[in-house]
Design a protein around this motif. Structure first.
Motif, mmCIF file in Angstrom:
data_model
loop_
_atom_site.group_PDB
_atom_site.id
_atom_site.type_symbol
_atom_site.label_atom_id
_atom_site.label_comp_id
_atom_site.label_asym_id
_atom_site.label_seq_id
_atom_site.Cartn_x
_atom_site.Cartn_y
_atom_site.Cartn_z
ATOM 1 N N GLU B 297 0.841 -1.163 0.027
ATOM 2 C CA GLU B 297 -0.025 -0.011 0.055
ATOM 3 C C GLU B 297 0.714 1.255 -0.019
ATOM 4 O OE1 GLU B 297 -3.631 2.054 1.800
ATOM 5 O OE2 GLU B 297 -2.061 1.734 3.077
ATOM 6 N N GLU B 301 0.276 4.684 -2.346
ATOM 7 C CA GLU B 301 0.250 6.101 -1.439
ATOM 8 C C GLU B 301 1.450 6.798 -1.771
ATOM 9 O OE1 GLU B 301 -0.422 5.319 2.651
ATOM 10 O OE2 GLU B 301 -0.962 7.608 2.904
ATOM 11 N N TRP B 328 0.924 0.213 6.358
ATOM 12 C CA TRP B 328 -0.077 -0.696 6.461
ATOM 13 C C TRP B 328 0.150 -1.862 5.720
ATOM 14 C CZ3 TRP B 328 -3.242 -3.509 3.284
ATOM 15 C CH2 TRP B 328 -4.296 -4.144 4.017
ATOM 16 N N TRP B 330 -0.705 -6.513 5.066
ATOM 17 C CA TRP B 330 -1.262 -7.621 5.273
ATOM 18 C C TRP B 330 -0.240 -8.818 5.022
ATOM 19 C CZ3 TRP B 330 -1.593 -5.671 0.465
ATOM 20 C CH2 TRP B 330 -1.505 -6.883 -0.632
ATOM 21 N N GLN B 339 -2.694 -8.324 9.705
ATOM 22 C CA GLN B 339 -2.554 -6.871 9.196
ATOM 23 C C GLN B 339 -2.004 -6.254 10.260
ATOM 24 O OE1 GLN B 339 -6.505 -7.398 8.716
ATOM 25 N NE2 GLN B 339 -6.366 -7.595 6.532
ATOM 26 N N ASN B 379 -6.976 -11.837 12.114
ATOM 27 C CA ASN B 379 -8.485 -11.957 11.633
ATOM 28 C C ASN B 379 -9.339 -10.936 12.305
ATOM 29 O OD1 ASN B 379 -7.191 -14.221 10.453
ATOM 30 N ND2 ASN B 379 -9.204 -15.338 10.581
ATOM 31 N N ARG B 380 -8.788 -9.666 12.811
ATOM 32 C CA ARG B 380 -9.485 -8.696 13.124
ATOM 33 C C ARG B 380 -9.289 -7.376 12.238
ATOM 34 N NH1 ARG B 380 -13.269 -9.290 17.054
ATOM 35 N NH2 ARG B 380 -12.359 -10.737 18.671
ATOM 36 N N PRO B 381 -9.700 -7.355 11.055
ATOM 37 C CA PRO B 381 -9.229 -6.400 9.961
ATOM 38 C C PRO B 381 -9.863 -5.026 10.244
ATOM 39 C CG PRO B 381 -10.898 -7.886 9.006
ATOM 40 C CD PRO B 381 -10.489 -8.594 10.202
ATOM 41 N N ARG B 382 -11.025 -5.065 10.883
ATOM 42 C CA ARG B 382 -11.865 -3.793 11.009
ATOM 43 C C ARG B 382 -10.904 -2.847 12.180
ATOM 44 N NH1 ARG B 382 -16.466 -1.584 14.082
ATOM 45 N NH2 ARG B 382 -16.199 -3.519 15.314
ATOM 46 N N MET B 385 -7.922 -1.314 10.977
ATOM 47 C CA MET B 385 -7.939 0.002 10.286
ATOM 48 C C MET B 385 -8.554 1.023 11.038
ATOM 49 S SD MET B 385 -7.301 1.127 7.317
ATOM 50 C CE MET B 385 -6.971 -0.572 6.604
ATOM 51 N N GLN B 386 -9.565 0.939 12.101
ATOM 52 C CA GLN B 386 -10.023 2.052 12.817
ATOM 53 C C GLN B 386 -8.685 2.706 13.878
ATOM 54 O OE1 GLN B 386 -12.898 -0.651 14.927
ATOM 55 N NE2 GLN B 386 -14.574 0.783 13.826
ATOM 56 N N ARG B 388 -5.634 2.552 12.960
ATOM 57 C CA ARG B 388 -4.942 3.310 11.912
ATOM 58 C C ARG B 388 -5.460 4.743 11.518
ATOM 59 N NH1 ARG B 388 -4.085 2.374 5.644
ATOM 60 N NH2 ARG B 388 -1.967 3.270 5.046
ATOM 61 N N MET B 389 -6.862 4.523 11.379
ATOM 62 C CA MET B 389 -7.360 6.041 11.180
ATOM 63 C C MET B 389 -7.349 7.168 12.214
ATOM 64 S SD MET B 389 -10.688 4.470 9.237
ATOM 65 C CE MET B 389 -11.778 5.810 8.736
#
Ligand SMILES: Cc1cc2nc3c(=O)[nH]c(=O)nc-3n(C[C@H](O)[C@H](O)[C@H](O)COP(=O)(O)OP(=O)(O)OC[C@H]3O[C@@H](n4cnc5c(N)ncnc54)[C@H](O)[C@@H]3O)c2cc1C
Ligand code: SF4
Lengths: 63, 405
Positions: B297, B301, B328, B330, B339, B379-382, B385-386, B388-389
């Motif tokens: 990524e 970017e 980031w 994976w 990830q 196995n906890r992708p969401r 990303m939260q 990371r944001m």
């Protein structure tokens, strides 16, 4: 503009959600949901960005 | 106006796409010694190596866009010299281009073991490498030895194992992924592989390779000699001991080379010259640290950013703010999707706010004082990303931890 996600490829890593949370949402069940399949034209740039960033190349824009 | 892009892979083609998307109408000359547009690399240690995907499926999306981008694409041609002061670029076909802008996106090349490379010894970077290794795996070798338990080595071990092969993973450090992960998590990776039947040897170096001479006189690898005197018999050896940025041709260019092309905070190496992807090192203002990121990524970017930065310079427009990113990546190993975001160091404290290592499904946050330096999820992708944001705004521990409140 229509957004299509190939769920066979998508692995819910939520990169698209970081780019456009108004369209893409990965929920508690770790699946990706489209909040709208036809986002407005003002979101085109963000949609193209999501397409570019998706590591699984799972998103396409139609129209 | 002419922009030369060295490297037609992820960072280079993304830069080309961005130049066009942002209205640049001048010439874009893209050179790459590869004779085809390089494949997307992540599937090379996963689906293609597993035999699940035909090679064509690993084509990167940007490759299909080349015609509409009106690029002057010169495959089979390397950039061989640069004069940074005049931006003149020499190519391996003898041509000399006087460029207004240069994008350096040459990526990195795998390190090899010193000495002879008998048949059966592989590195993995390109589609060619992948198909050569795959065809050796198709012959069902009695054992595959993977040297180096970084992400590539760990993925190759997992893929070979899921093809039903016997695998030994050898790492000189006390734990896998020691360069990127705090200890406990390296332990998790080692256990994951052992649970799948991989023999994991840690803290032991490689002394050398043994080979046998075939009837036609050619040499073929027969195993790996380790520094503790032991021997791992293997018909196929995969070497995953890191990569070296492709900057050899820039010696004498006037650019500073230090773990890649040394750039300023806006990915610029000299006036009119930017770098992106695996080859670029720059001070990331979010971390106050010079970093070079070898991740998918980031290549996109940074490729986008570098193109915008270059265009602003060529057009005399306002410069963008420094390239501040939370890297980031994976990695898929067996059925675990790993990830990670951020840049932890091996001494950071590990806090697990969700799940547990025993369940093999968890989120780990990395803490250094008041800072959250990164997050890893299995196995906890969401959640990754939260966090990371949040980190993109600031590395504040409290703010990152609030995701789990
Ligand atoms: C097997 C494998 C699996 C991976 N899996 C993952 C993963 O799961 N997740 C993840 O985040 N990352 C992964 N990566 C890393 C990711 O693929 C890289 O970070 C990414 O490819 C970097 O892109 P790049 O364009 O900077 O460099 P590259 O893809 O290395 O491209 C550089 C290009 O420059 C060309 N070049 C070299 N020298 C010259 C020259 N002198 N002149 C002109 N051109 C030149 C090269 O031929 C090459 O085509 C993986 C990498 C590999 C090898
Ligand atoms: S970026 Fe791609 S793979 Fe990731 S959640 Fe979105 S569609 Fe799925």
């Amino acid at each position: 503009m229509k957004i299509v996600v190939n769920y066979d490829l998508c692995e819910s890593n939520a990169i698209c959600m970081a780019v456009a949370p108004e369209v893409f949402e990965v929920r508690d069940d770790d699946f990706l949901y489209l909040l709208t399949e036809e986002p407005g034209e003002e979101l085109r740039e963000k949609m193209e960005e999501s397409v570019r960033r998706c590591p699984k190349q799972a998103i396409t824009i139609e129209g | 106006m002419t922009v030369v892009i060295a490297g037609a892979s992820l960072a280079g083609l993304t830069a080309a796409e961005t130049l066009r998307a942002d209205g640049y109408e001048g010439a874009v000359i893209v050179v790459d010694p590869s004779t085809t547009i390089p494949a997307d690399r992540p599937p090379l240690s996963k689906q293609v190596l597993a035999g699940e995907w035909p090679p064509e499926k690993a084509q990167h999306r940007a490759a299909a866009r080349v015609p509409e981008l009106a690029l002057d694409l010169r495959l089979g041609v390397a950039a061989t010299a640069l004069d940074a002061a005049t931006r003149s670029v020499t190519l391996s076909d003898g041509s000399l281009i006087s460029a207004d802008g240069v994008v350096l996106a040459m990526g990195a090349a795998p390190r090899r073991l010193p000495g002879d490379q008998p048949a059966g010894v592989h590195v993995l970077r390109t589609m060619e490498d992948c198909l050569a290794l795959r065809s050796d795996l198709d012959k069902m070798p009695a054992r595959v030895a993977v040297i180096g338990a970084g992400f590539i080595g760990a993925e190759v071990a997992a893929t070979c194992r899921s093809r039903g092969l016997e695998v030994t993973l050898i790492e000189v450090a006390p734990l896998p992924l020691g360069r990127v992960l705090p200890g406990e998590l390296g332990g998790f990776i080692a256990d994951l592989h052992r649970a799948h039947g991989v023999e994991v040897i840690l803290g032991v170096g490689v002394e050398g390779l043994d080979s046998i001479t075939g009837t036609d006189g050619s040499q073929r690898v027969s195993g790996v000699r380790l520094t503790d005197g032991s021997f791992v018999s293997a018909e196929v050896v995969v070497v995953g001991i890191g990569v070296v940025p492709n900057t050899g041709w820039l010696e004498g260019s006037g650019l500073r080379l230090d773990n890649g092309v040394a750039c300023d905070a806006t990915c610029s190496a000299a006036p009119g010259i930017v770098a992106a992807g695996d080859v670029a090192s720059w001070p990331n203002p979010l971390y106050g640290e010079v970093m070079r990121v070898e991740q998918w990524e980031n290549a996109i970017e940074q490729g986008e950013y570098a193109a915008k930065r270059l265009l602003a310079e060529l057009q005399g427009a306002e410069m963008p703010a420094p390239f501040a990113s939370i890297p980031w990546f994976w990695s898929d190993q067996y059925d675990r999707k790993i990830q990670m975001a951020g840049r932890p160091s091996s001494s950071d404290e590990i806090i697990i706010p969700e799940g547990s290592i025993e369940e093999q499904r968890f989120v780990a946050l990395f803490r250094r004082g008041d800072l959250c330096t990164g997050v890893l999820g299995v196995n906890r992708p969401r959640h990754v990303m939260q966090v990371r944001m949040k980190l993109t705004e600031s590395l504040s521990w409290d703010s990152a931890f609030s995701v789990f409140a």
